[in-house]
Design a protein around this motif. Structure first.
Motif, mmCIF file in Angstrom:
data_model
loop_
_atom_site.group_PDB
_atom_site.id
_atom_site.type_symbol
_atom_site.label_atom_id
_atom_site.label_comp_id
_atom_site.label_asym_id
_atom_site.label_seq_id
_atom_site.Cartn_x
_atom_site.Cartn_y
_atom_site.Cartn_z
ATOM 1 N N HIS A 200 0.812 -1.211 0.000
ATOM 2 C CA HIS A 200 0.000 0.000 0.000
ATOM 3 C C HIS A 200 0.850 1.268 0.000
ATOM 4 C CE1 HIS A 200 -3.722 -2.105 0.246
ATOM 5 N NE2 HIS A 200 -3.250 -2.853 1.236
ATOM 6 N N GLU A 201 2.025 1.205 0.589
ATOM 7 C CA GLU A 201 2.844 2.417 0.692
ATOM 8 C C GLU A 201 3.658 2.636 -0.575
ATOM 9 O OE1 GLU A 201 3.211 -0.960 2.159
ATOM 10 O OE2 GLU A 201 5.319 -0.327 2.071
ATOM 11 N N GLY A 202 4.061 3.883 -0.791
ATOM 12 C CA GLY A 202 4.993 4.217 -1.868
ATOM 13 C C GLY A 202 4.344 4.235 -3.240
ATOM 14 N N VAL A 203 5.183 4.336 -4.236
ATOM 15 C CA VAL A 203 4.728 4.329 -5.632
ATOM 16 C C VAL A 203 4.082 2.976 -5.922
ATOM 17 C CG1 VAL A 203 5.624 4.141 -7.992
ATOM 18 C CG2 VAL A 203 6.472 5.946 -6.490
ATOM 19 N N ARG A 204 2.993 2.980 -6.697
ATOM 20 C CA ARG A 204 2.369 1.692 -7.026
ATOM 21 C C ARG A 204 2.588 1.378 -8.506
ATOM 22 N NH1 ARG A 204 -2.716 0.328 -4.216
ATOM 23 N NH2 ARG A 204 -2.994 1.914 -2.637
ATOM 24 N N ALA A 205 3.669 0.703 -8.777
ATOM 25 C CA ALA A 205 3.989 0.353 -10.161
ATOM 26 C C ALA A 205 3.208 -0.893 -10.567
ATOM 27 C CB ALA A 205 5.489 0.100 -10.293
ATOM 28 N N ALA A 206 3.002 -1.033 -11.869
ATOM 29 C CA ALA A 206 2.284 -2.210 -12.356
ATOM 30 C C ALA A 206 3.172 -3.454 -12.251
ATOM 31 C CB ALA A 206 1.871 -1.999 -13.808
ATOM 32 N N LEU A 207 2.522 -4.586 -12.105
ATOM 33 C CA LEU A 207 3.237 -5.870 -12.119
ATOM 34 C C LEU A 207 3.432 -6.260 -13.587
ATOM 35 C CD1 LEU A 207 4.263 -8.434 -10.681
ATOM 36 C CD2 LEU A 207 1.900 -9.216 -10.558
ATOM 37 N N ASN A 208 4.669 -6.278 -14.043
ATOM 38 C CA ASN A 208 4.908 -6.492 -15.472
ATOM 39 C C ASN A 208 5.872 -7.649 -15.754
ATOM 40 O OD1 ASN A 208 7.207 -5.401 -14.520
ATOM 41 N ND2 ASN A 208 7.286 -3.645 -15.893
ATOM 42 N N HIS A 209 5.866 -8.631 -14.862
ATOM 43 C CA HIS A 209 6.676 -9.823 -15.118
ATOM 44 C C HIS A 209 5.955 -11.048 -14.575
ATOM 45 C CE1 HIS A 209 7.661 -9.642 -10.892
ATOM 46 N NE2 HIS A 209 8.121 -8.421 -11.025
ATOM 47 N N PRO A 210 6.273 -12.238 -15.104
ATOM 48 C CA PRO A 210 5.635 -13.465 -14.592
ATOM 49 C C PRO A 210 6.094 -13.762 -13.161
ATOM 50 C CG PRO A 210 6.806 -13.863 -16.672
ATOM 51 C CD PRO A 210 7.220 -12.513 -16.202
ATOM 52 N N LEU A 211 5.293 -14.561 -12.470
ATOM 53 C CA LEU A 211 5.605 -14.935 -11.089
ATOM 54 C C LEU A 211 5.786 -16.450 -11.012
ATOM 55 C CD1 LEU A 211 2.977 -12.619 -9.404
ATOM 56 C CD2 LEU A 211 5.462 -12.360 -9.257
ATOM 57 N N MET A 212 6.990 -16.885 -10.715
ATOM 58 C CA MET A 212 7.289 -18.314 -10.521
ATOM 59 C C MET A 212 6.725 -19.202 -11.638
ATOM 60 S SD MET A 212 6.751 -18.548 -6.363
ATOM 61 C CE MET A 212 5.432 -17.364 -6.100
ATOM 62 N N PRO A 213 6.963 -18.855 -12.889
ATOM 63 C CA PRO A 213 6.364 -19.629 -13.987
ATOM 64 C C PRO A 213 6.903 -21.051 -14.115
ATOM 65 C CG PRO A 213 7.987 -18.088 -14.839
ATOM 66 C CD PRO A 213 7.816 -17.769 -13.387
ATOM 67 N N GLY A 214 8.119 -21.271 -13.658
ATOM 68 C CA GLY A 214 8.761 -22.563 -13.925
ATOM 69 C C GLY A 214 8.482 -23.643 -12.898
ATOM 70 N N TYR A 215 7.998 -23.283 -11.716
ATOM 71 C CA TYR A 215 7.732 -24.310 -10.723
ATOM 72 C C TYR A 215 6.457 -25.042 -11.092
ATOM 73 C CZ TYR A 215 11.227 -21.538 -8.414
ATOM 74 O OH TYR A 215 12.380 -20.864 -8.149
ATOM 75 N N ASP A 216 6.257 -26.207 -10.517
ATOM 76 C CA ASP A 216 5.035 -26.892 -10.937
ATOM 77 C C ASP A 216 3.869 -26.701 -9.981
ATOM 78 O OD1 ASP A 216 5.824 -28.569 -8.973
ATOM 79 O OD2 ASP A 216 5.848 -30.380 -10.172
ATOM 80 N N TRP A 217 3.822 -25.560 -9.308
ATOM 81 C CA TRP A 217 2.625 -25.223 -8.546
ATOM 82 C C TRP A 217 1.430 -25.263 -9.516
ATOM 83 C CZ3 TRP A 217 6.272 -25.246 -5.363
ATOM 84 C CH2 TRP A 217 7.180 -24.214 -5.134
ATOM 85 N N ASN A 218 0.291 -25.617 -8.993
ATOM 86 C CA ASN A 218 -0.998 -25.508 -9.706
ATOM 87 C C ASN A 218 -1.217 -26.501 -10.837
ATOM 88 O OD1 ASN A 218 -1.629 -23.394 -8.116
ATOM 89 N ND2 ASN A 218 -1.311 -21.809 -9.663
ATOM 90 N N ASN A 219 -0.162 -27.101 -11.377
ATOM 91 C CA ASN A 219 -0.414 -27.869 -12.594
ATOM 92 C C ASN A 219 -0.290 -29.375 -12.408
ATOM 93 O OD1 ASN A 219 2.250 -28.177 -12.371
ATOM 94 N ND2 ASN A 219 2.826 -27.062 -14.204
ATOM 95 N N ARG A 220 -0.413 -29.840 -11.195
ATOM 96 C CA ARG A 220 -0.440 -31.287 -11.020
ATOM 97 C C ARG A 220 -1.773 -31.705 -10.413
ATOM 98 N NH1 ARG A 220 4.316 -34.487 -10.966
ATOM 99 N NH2 ARG A 220 3.152 -35.892 -9.657
#
Ligand SMILES: Cc1cc2nc3c(=O)[nH]c(=O)nc-3n(C[C@H](O)[C@H](O)[C@H](O)COP(=O)(O)OP(=O)(O)OC[C@H]3O[C@@H](n4cnc5c(N)ncnc54)[C@H](O)[C@@H]3O)c2cc1C
Ligand SMILES: Cc1cc2nc3c(=O)[nH]c(=O)nc-3n(C[C@H](O)[C@H](O)[C@H](O)COP(=O)(O)OP(=O)(O)OC[C@H]3O[C@@H](n4cnc5c(N)ncnc54)[C@H](O)[C@@H]3O)c2cc1C
Ligand code: HEM
Ligand code: HEM
Lengths: 220, 220
Positions: A200-220
């Motif tokens: 919430h504090e400071g400048v609020r920049a957009a999220l412009n990169h993937p997050l943990m794309p290579g791990y196999d969370w969510n896809n098993r």
């Protein structure tokens, strides 16, 4: 398929049918997580420290405060053991005895060293970020020399390694227990990555990169 | 609030603000998982074995083949270290240096022993089942003496323990970095329990008990 040499340190004796020594399986398990457990011995007492890691080639990397006990001890020329484990499920057989868990786990051995070269330090830290948030590194407030000095970066060549993998339902389908009247099967457990929570504090920049794309969370 | 004594083995030096020594926190973390990592030393080599565990009072329990190296070694009068870790998220700060992870972790120390009493063996195994699938134990094909003999049940009184807990967003909101124009925040990671997968062979009995109700999968 390249394999790790089997010797007295990494030979899986119990449940050897579940053992894997090939690089593909071992590196695959290592690359789908970033939490490991590091064990080392201090004055006769085994210690475990959970920590973040990444891999390049046949080497594991991790970091911490350069003065921390873990960093100092593991880079003092000792044999270290590192383990990475995915808990994939609970397996309910018709007997207590055949109850089990599904998992993919790796145990590695080596003698870690400190990385002292600044260019290599920066390259490795960028590699670590590339696993977690590709493209983020150059967007960050740059690392200072004071921060580099405060940080111990550890490299461990993997000398020996073994993986063990179990999946699917209970193994009692071809035993006398098969007709015992109790529900049998397995319950998958997966890691789920939830939506990002911005500050919430400071400048609020957009999220412009993937997050943990290579791990196999969510896809098993 | 009962606390573990702080001494040279379990005193958290790095990030001591995240340290907890109270039983409530430590037992709470222990009770919300069933995967631990056990470290012990064999001939100068530290070893880690991932294994399932449960807790009763101030004691941890785990089991394996009575002849397995892990069971034999940890019950031979050695100091052992056991760790339980929940990886709760990735924390992205405006600097590389302040990047972190959210977690709840416990490190425990003790000298495990074998449980040899049959009644206690059965009581503990039932307790283990009560965590995983309450009410299932009496439905199962009963344990045989041969199975009991093949199984090593380990008890470890927790002599020393420490927990470390981190949660929330990055800690750089009150530093100069706060206005650096990059997205900052955290990404929660949770464990998800999927629907049960029944076996195909044999009698198909209904599932009539809860599955892992006490762990905190799904609810964080
Ligand atoms: C998911 C996860 C990721 C982490 N990633 C990193 C990382 O990348 N780099 C890093 O430096 N640290 C990381 N940590 C923290 C790490 O576990 C250690 O706390 C830290 O490295 C300091 O270790 P030390 O042995 O130097 O600590 P000390 O403070 O010297 O340890 C002294 C004693 O405190 C207790 N203790 C220390 N750490 C823990 C803990 N985590 N849980 C319970 N008791 C503990 C133990 O009894 C230990 O013997 C991570 C922790 C978790 C759970
Ligand atoms: C989620 C999970 C839950 C488990 N629960 C239990 C349990 O409740 N009871 C139980 O007996 N076992 C359990 N296991 C299996 C356990 O990790 C060991 O494989 C087993 O206990 C035999 O240990 P050992 O040291 O006697 O084996 P040995 O076969 O003598 O080990 C020899 C060598 O094989 C390698 N090795 C052994 N186990 C593994 C592994 N899991 N992954 C990678 N390399 C390995 C190591 O290099 C080790 O030094 C579990 C594993 C996982 C991942
Ligand atoms: C309560 C739930 C239980 C769970 C979740 C469980 C889980 C496991 C797991 C994951 C293993 C490792 C198998 C492998 O190497 O892949 C194991 C091994 C073993 N379990 Fe269990 N178990 C349970 C109950 C029991 C009970 C009640 C007994 C005995 C009556 C028992 C006896 C054994 C034995 C002897 C081994 C060693 C197998 C070997 O290494 O050859 N288990 N258990
Ligand atoms: C790439 C992503 C990174 C992640 C996920 C990460 C994660 C962590 C975590 C979880 C800790 C433990 C903090 C605690 O005790 O709770 C830690 C400690 C530390 N990290 Fe990082 N880190 C990252 C990058 C970096 C970088 C690039 C640097 C240096 C330039 C750095 C320097 C440090 C230092 C010095 C500590 C020790 C803090 C202390 O014990 O006082 N980290 N890191």
């Amino acid at each position: 398929m390249a394999e790790f040499t089997i010797n007295e340190r990494n030979r899986v004796k119990r449940g050897h049918k579940r053992a894997r020594y090939d690089e593909e399986t071992i590196y695959g398990i290592l690359d789908s997580h970033f939490l490991c457990h590091v064990a080392y011995e201090v004055g006769g007492q085994p210690q475990i420290i959970p920590t973040s890691y990444w891999r390049e080639g046949n080497r594991l990397y991790w970091h911490g405060a350069s003065k921390s006990r873990m960093i100092v001890e593991v880079t003092s020329g000792k044999d270290v053991c590192v383990s990475v484990t995915h808990l994939d499920g609970l397996v309910l057989a018709r007997s207590a005895f055949n109850t089990s868990a599904n998992y993919r786990s790796v145990v590695c051995y080596g003698r870690p060293e400190l990385v002292t070269d600044t260019a290599e330090f920066d390259r490795q830290m960028e590699l670590f970020f590339e696993q977690l948030a590709p493209g983020r590194w150059p967007q960050l407030r740059p690392v200072t020399d004071q921060e580099r000095k405060a940080t111990g970066l550890v490299v461990m060549e993997i000398e020996d390694a073994a993986a063990k993998v179990r999946d699917g339902g209970p193994g009692d389908g071809d035993t006398e227990d098969v007709d015992w009247p109790v529900w049998a099967g397995h319950i998958p457990l997966t890691t789920q990555q939830r939506g990002p929570v911005g500050v919430h504090e400071g400048v609020r920049a957009a999220l412009n990169h993937p997050l943990m794309p290579g791990y196999d969370w969510n896809n098993r």
